[in-house]
Design a protein around this motif. Structure first.
Motif, PDB file in Angstrom:
ATOM      1  N   ASP A  57       0.792  -1.231   0.000  1.00 13.40           N
ATOM      2  CA  ASP A  57       0.000   0.000   0.000  1.00 13.40           C
ATOM      3  C   ASP A  57       0.825   1.282   0.000  1.00 13.40           C
ATOM      4  O   ASP A  57       0.361   2.310  -0.500  1.00 13.40           O
ATOM      5  N   PHE A  58       2.039   1.218   0.561  1.00 13.28           N
ATOM      6  CA  PHE A  58       2.808   2.450   0.731  1.00 13.28           C
ATOM      7  C   PHE A  58       4.292   2.207   0.511  1.00 13.28           C
ATOM      8  O   PHE A  58       4.803   1.122   0.785  1.00 13.28           O
ATOM      9  N   ILE A  59       4.974   3.257   0.038  1.00 12.14           N
ATOM     10  CA  ILE A  59       6.436   3.270  -0.011  1.00 12.14           C
ATOM     11  C   ILE A  59       6.858   4.410   0.904  1.00 12.14           C
ATOM     12  O   ILE A  59       6.586   5.580   0.627  1.00 12.14           O
ATOM     13  N   THR A  70       7.102  17.476  10.315  1.00  9.09           N
ATOM     14  CA  THR A  70       6.179  17.513   9.183  1.00  9.09           C
ATOM     15  C   THR A  70       6.431  16.326   8.271  1.00  9.09           C
ATOM     16  O   THR A  70       7.585  15.995   7.978  1.00  9.09           O
ATOM     17  N   GLY A  71       5.351  15.684   7.828  1.00  9.11           N
ATOM     18  CA  GLY A  71       5.451  14.572   6.895  1.00  9.11           C
ATOM     19  C   GLY A  71       4.795  14.931   5.572  1.00  9.11           C
ATOM     20  O   GLY A  71       3.952  15.825   5.495  1.00  9.11           O
ATOM     21  N   ILE A  72       5.183  14.222   4.521  1.00 11.60           N
ATOM     22  CA  ILE A  72       4.675  14.496   3.174  1.00 11.60           C
ATOM     23  C   ILE A  72       4.057  13.227   2.607  1.00 11.60           C
ATOM     24  O   ILE A  72       4.657  12.153   2.658  1.00 11.60           O
ATOM     25  N   ASN A 117      -5.499   8.742   5.206  1.00 12.70           N
ATOM     26  CA  ASN A 117      -5.927   8.486   6.590  1.00 12.70           C
ATOM     27  C   ASN A 117      -5.054   7.430   7.252  1.00 12.70           C
ATOM     28  O   ASN A 117      -4.630   7.577   8.408  1.00 12.70           O
ATOM     29  N   THR A 118      -4.787   6.360   6.518  1.00 13.71           N
ATOM     30  CA  THR A 118      -3.981   5.266   7.066  1.00 13.71           C
ATOM     31  C   THR A 118      -2.550   5.724   7.307  1.00 13.71           C
ATOM     32  O   THR A 118      -1.926   5.376   8.323  1.00 13.71           O
ATOM     33  N   VAL A 119      -2.006   6.504   6.384  1.00 18.47           N
ATOM     34  CA  VAL A 119      -0.649   7.034   6.545  1.00 18.47           C
ATOM     35  C   VAL A 119      -0.560   7.842   7.841  1.00 18.47           C
ATOM     36  O   VAL A 119       0.352   7.643   8.663  1.00 18.47           O
TER      37      VAL A 119
END
Length: 247
Positions: A57-59, A70-72, A117-119
Motif C-alpha cells: 500500500d505504501f512506499i 512535518t510529513g509528506i 488516513n492510514t498514513v
C-alpha cells in the motif's frame, strides 16, 4: 407469455454483454500504465540518511535522523506507477522529512483518495502533514485536504489544480508547473484559479514539462522539455523545501 420470456431473456443477455464489454474495457485501460524507470527503482533502496519500507500500500522514506515534525504524502499521477516518485521522495527524506508515496488501486487516485488516513494513523509521531500530488493525483490530494482540513497544513500541486473549491481553505499551497507542459496547460490553471487556496504560491519551471516530475519515461501528448529531468526535479525540490519552511 413465450414472447415476454424471450424479450426478458434478450434484455438480460444484452445487459450481460454490456457489462462484460465494460469490464474488458476497464481492464484494458488500467493495464496500460506508465511504469517507473530504472533510476526510480534504484532509489527504492535504503541509504545512509534514510530507510525505505516498501509494502503493498505504501512506499515510506523515513529519515534515520528526523529533522522535522512535518510529513509528506504523495499521490501519484493517473496511471503512473507509484515507484516513479521515489527519487523526489528520497531527496525529501534526505532533508529530514518522512515521505510516503501511496500506491493507488489500478494506479488511479480516484480509487484511493482516502488512503492518506492510514498514513497519518500509522505515524502519530508526525504533528503536521502536507499533501503532494502530480496531475490527477494532485486533484485528489487537494480533495483530501479540503475534506480533512484539521489534518493537513499544506498542499503541493505538481502540474495539477483543484477540482473541488479550496479557496476558503486555511492551508497554504504551492503550485508547480513546467512551461512546456502540454497536458496541464496555462488555461487549465487560469480556469480553476478561483478554486486554489487563497494562500497559494504559483511557480513555473522554465523548460520543464509534465512527465519530468516523475521517473516513468515519456508521456503521450506532452511536449519534450528543454531542461533535463534531473534539473526539473532539482528545481522542484528547491521550491518544495522553501515552501515547507513557511508552514
Amino acid at each position: 407469455m413465450g414472447v415476454l420470456k424471450s424479450r426478458k431473456k434478450l434484455i438480460l443477455i444484452t445487459i450481460l454483454v454490456i457489462v462484460l464489454i465494460g469490464a474488458a474495457g476497464f481492464i484494458y485501460y488500467v493495464s496500460d500504465y506508465y511504469p517507473a524507470d530504472s533510476y526510480a527503482l534504484a532509489a527504492l533502496n535504503s541509504a545512509e540518511s534514510y530507510t525505505v519500507s516498501n509494502t503493498p500500500d505504501f512506499i515510506t522514506f523515513t529519515p534515520n535522523t528526523p529533522k522535522n515534525s512535518t510529513g509528506i504524502i504523495i499521490y501519484p499521477g493517473g496511471k503512473v506507477q507509484a515507484e516513479s516518485y521515489s527519487i523526489i521522495a528520497s531527496k525529501l527524506a534526505e532533508n529530514g522529512y518522512i515521505t510516503v508515496i501511496v500506491r493507488m488501486p489500478f494506479n488511479l487516485a480516484f480509487f484511493g483518495s482516502e488512503k492518506a488516513n492510514t498514513v497519518i494513523d500509522n505515524h502519530p509521531e508526525i504533528s503536521s502533514w502536507v499533501m503532494m500530488g502530480h496531475s490527477l493525483g494532485g486533484v485528489f490530494a487537494s480533495d483530501y485536504a479540503v475534506n480533512h482540513p484539521e489534518k493537513i497544513r499544506g498542499v503541493i500541486y505538481l502540474a495539477s489544480y483543484p477540482s473541488a473549491n479550496a479557496s476558503n481553505a486555511t492551508f497554504k499551497a504551492l503550485s508547480l508547473r513546467g512551461s512546456r507542459d502540454n497536458l496541464t496547460q496555462p488555461e487549465d490553471i487560469s480556469k480553476n484559479l478561483d478554486k486554489f487556496p487563497k494562500n497559494t504560491l504559483f511557480t513555473t519551471i522554465e523548460g520543464g514539462n509534465h512527465y519530468n516530475f516523475g521517473n516513468y519515461g515519456t508521456q503521450s501528448g506532452d511536449n519534450n522539455s528543454t531542461i533535463s529531468r534531473e534539473e526539473q526535479q532539482n528545481q522542484t525540490l528547491k521550491a518544495i523545501l522553501e515552501f515547507l519552511k513557511t508552514l
